[in-house]
Design a protein around this motif. Structure first.
Motif, short mmCIF file in Angstrom:
data_model
loop_
_atom_site.label_atom_id
_atom_site.label_comp_id
_atom_site.label_asym_id
_atom_site.label_seq_id
_atom_site.Cartn_x
_atom_site.Cartn_y
_atom_site.Cartn_z
N ALA A 34 0.97 -1.30 0.00
CA ALA A 34 -0.02 0.11 0.08
C ALA A 34 0.97 1.32 0.07
CB ALA A 34 -0.86 -0.17 1.24
N CYS A 35 1.97 1.34 0.60
CA CYS A 35 2.79 2.33 0.78
C CYS A 35 4.04 2.50 -0.03
CB CYS A 35 3.34 2.51 2.35
SG CYS A 35 1.80 2.69 3.68
N GLU A 36 3.79 1.89 -1.56
CA GLU A 36 4.85 1.80 -2.03
C GLU A 36 5.50 3.12 -2.40
OE1 GLU A 36 6.20 -0.62 -6.41
OE2 GLU A 36 3.89 -0.49 -5.33
N GLY A 37 6.70 3.30 -2.49
CA GLY A 37 7.24 4.76 -3.01
C GLY A 37 7.29 5.82 -1.90
N LEU A 38 6.91 5.23 -0.76
CA LEU A 38 6.82 6.47 0.06
C LEU A 38 7.78 6.07 1.37
CD1 LEU A 38 3.14 7.03 0.78
CD2 LEU A 38 4.80 8.82 -0.02
N PRO A 39 8.72 7.29 1.84
CA PRO A 39 9.64 6.80 2.80
C PRO A 39 8.92 6.72 4.21
CG PRO A 39 9.46 9.40 2.67
CD PRO A 39 8.55 8.67 1.31
N LEU A 40 9.49 5.84 4.96
CA LEU A 40 8.85 5.25 6.26
C LEU A 40 9.67 5.95 7.36
CD1 LEU A 40 6.36 3.61 7.23
CD2 LEU A 40 7.95 1.70 7.54
N TYR A 41 9.01 6.76 8.46
CA TYR A 41 10.18 7.46 9.23
C TYR A 41 9.58 6.81 10.54
CZ TYR A 41 12.05 11.52 12.01
OH TYR A 41 12.62 11.82 13.26
N CYS A 42 10.47 6.33 11.35
CA CYS A 42 10.14 5.89 12.83
C CYS A 42 11.04 6.55 13.77
CB CYS A 42 10.62 4.49 13.06
SG CYS A 42 9.93 3.22 11.54
#
Length: 542
Positions: free
Chosen positions: A323-331
């Motif tokens: 679903a979140c393909e192409g988006l950066p994931l920030y933790c």
């Protein structure tokens, strides 16, 4: 001293003026948002500079923190000499420091480590935005508020448009914290109503928040307290997009369990009919769900989730794939139970025959693993956090750490001790031998909870692309464990541990399990409650 304090005093005056305008004058929402955002960004920049300065001398910073933590008159004296400090970012073993009397050494000798704390992370409310809190942050801040300000600084510096008015959607459940904000103490940042997070049922809270997020096409940030909450919200979108589109078109909120009628009326009053957005939702969902997040929110810049701890990593690995393909994931967060103030690190693996010596921040080795030991407040000294961390690098003298495993999630029915992350690797290897299968979720149960039969493990898995398991496939996991863990193989050969039993559960089984847990926590991988065992057993399909 006077010159160094002057910038903080000037900054406090600027921030005070900005916040006072917002508090006293009846400013329209856009102006109020801009002024408060400016005040927070000023304070966050100051906190970033303080952090950079403090990271050049972590040894003395920890000693000062310890003196403030202990009761008056009980603080140990300063050490007589200096310990060897490791150069920032340098690899290899630091020189063994001389341990002079006093300081943190005397504190550690006086207080032996206590048993493990609860390692469950609760979605506690963050500090509210107030005039005094923002002013105080210019020269000193509590750890929670300091963390929020540093998060704002990093987010704004990397994604300048992230802090726009109503540009962030929150997906998270906080039933014991009514009107709790998200990660940022700036209410005008969120397009999702805070009341939705406090609904009685987790599924209802996530669905309502998802509906309000879908109203805002210009969303810039998608924020979730835990990765499993983002995962389940996107599953709710996949399974219920037609009803969500209906609600968007009519500006209504459909009745559902866990949504009291009075609350439904108040939330529905915030909605307006939007047939155009509803048609767009239908069109995009009919195309499929790979990359659906970016297609629904074209201006979205980043997906922010709480810390990735242990079992949550599985969801973070799956999000960019679908679903979140192409988006950066920030933790941005790493949290453990309690308000801890002083940290130590016990090298792993621990040799019980040798005396255990903890290390401080300036004494860690890059690439090594450590058990985290925390001191929270007087009377809560040196508590094992139940978490193992790996030092991935250094920022000046401060270590950059990543969570590796939770000590409470070790599998052991005969003392064999299979760690959480190593079991997960074996499981992934076994699933890779099943053509067309992809692991979506899993949980383990030790036979002691089942109350009968020879010691063994039972594993419940949810798979994508496979509706049944043959006996040969079921045995693959047991074989992988024997290959990866010689002690387990030895016990299996002797017959003191029975064969592993593998169960396939239906879609949505783990969503129901997380609902039954009753509070937002990182996903456990070893089940230890009979009532939760009954929930997962009721979803078995093969």
């Amino acid at each position: 001293m006077l010159l160094s304090a002057a910038p903080g005093v000037m900054l406090a005056a600027v921030v005070a003026l900005l916040v006072a305008v917002c508090v006293v004058l009846p400013s329209p929402p856009p102006l109020r948002h801009l002024l408060l955002r400016a005040a927070l960004l000023r304070a966050s920049g100051w906190q970033r500079r303080r952090l950079e300065l403090q990271s050049t001398d972590v040894r003395h910073g920890q000693e000062r923190r310890l003196r403030r933590l202990l009761p008056p008159g009980a603080a140990p004296g300063e050490p007589d000499g200096e310990r060897g400090q490791r150069a920032a970012g340098a690899a290899g073993r630091p020189s063994e420091p001389r341990r002079p009397p006093g300081g943190s050494d005397a504190f550690r000798e006086r207080h032996p480590p206590s048993p493990c704390c609860d390692d469950g992370e609760r979605a506690e409310p963050l500090p509210p935005l107030s005039l005094w809190a923002v002013l105080r942050s210019c020269w000193s801040a509590e750890p929670a508020l300091q963390g929020l300000l540093l998060y704002l600084h990093a987010l704004h510096r990397t994604f300048p448009q992230a802090l726009t008015l109503r540009g962030t959607a929150l997906l998270g459940w906080a039933p014991t914290a009514p009107r709790a904000p998200g990660f940022c103490p700036l209410p005008t940042l969120y397009c999702t109503p805070p009341e939705a997070a406090a609904l009685p049922l987790r599924s209802a809270a996530l669905r309502v928040q998802l509906l309000f997020a879908l109203r805002t096409r210009s969303l810039r940030v998608l924020e979730a307290r835990l990765p499993n909450e983002l995962h389940d919200a996107l599953v709710a979108l996949r399974d219920g997009w037609a009803e969500l589109a209906h609600d968007l078109a009519l500006g209504t909120l459909s009745p559902q369990p866990g949504l009291p009628e009075e609350m439904r009326g108040r939330l529905q009053a915030l909605l307006v009919p939007d047939g155009t957005r509803a048609a767009e939702l239908r069109a995009e969902c009919e195309r499929g769900f790979e990359g659906i997040v970016r297609r629904l929110w074209p201006q979205l810049q980043v997906v922010v989730v709480g810390t990735v701890r242990g079992g949550e990593r599985l969801y973070c690995d799956a999000l960019p794939w679908a679903a979140c393909e192409g988006l950066p994931l920030y933790c941005p967060w790493y949290r453990v139970a309690g308000e801890w103030a002083f940290c130590e690190f016990l090298p792993c693996p621990v040799d019980e025959k040798e005396e255990q010596h903890t290390a401080l921040l300036g004494e860690l080795w890059e690439g090594r693993e450590y058990t985290l030991i925390l001191t929270a407040r007087p009377g809560e000294y040196r508590c094992r956090a139940g978490e193992v961390l790996r030092v991935a690098g250094f920022h000046k003298q401060c270590p950059v750490v990543e969570p590796v495993r939770r000590e409470s999630q070790v599998l052991s029915v005969r003392g064999e001790s299979i760690p959480e992350e190593q079991f997960c690797r074996s499981l992934h290897r076994a699933v890779g031998m099943w053509p067309g299968a992809r692991l979506m979720d899993y949980i383990c149960v030790e036979s002691t909870l089942l109350g009968a039969g020879a010691p063994h493990y039972e594993v419940f898995v949810e798979l994508w692309g496979l509706r049944d398991l043959s006996e040969e496939q079921r045995h693959k996991l047991d074989h992988c464990l024997q290959e990866d863990f010689p002690i387990y193989k030895l016990f299996r050969f002797k017959g003191s541990i029975g064969p592993l039993r593998l169960h396939l559960v239906g879609a949505g089984a783990f969503t129901r399990l997380r609902e039954a847990m009753g509070c937002p926590v990182p996903m456990p991988r070893v089940l230890r409650e009979e009532r939760l065992l009954a929930v997962i057993q009721g979803t078995v399909i093969s």
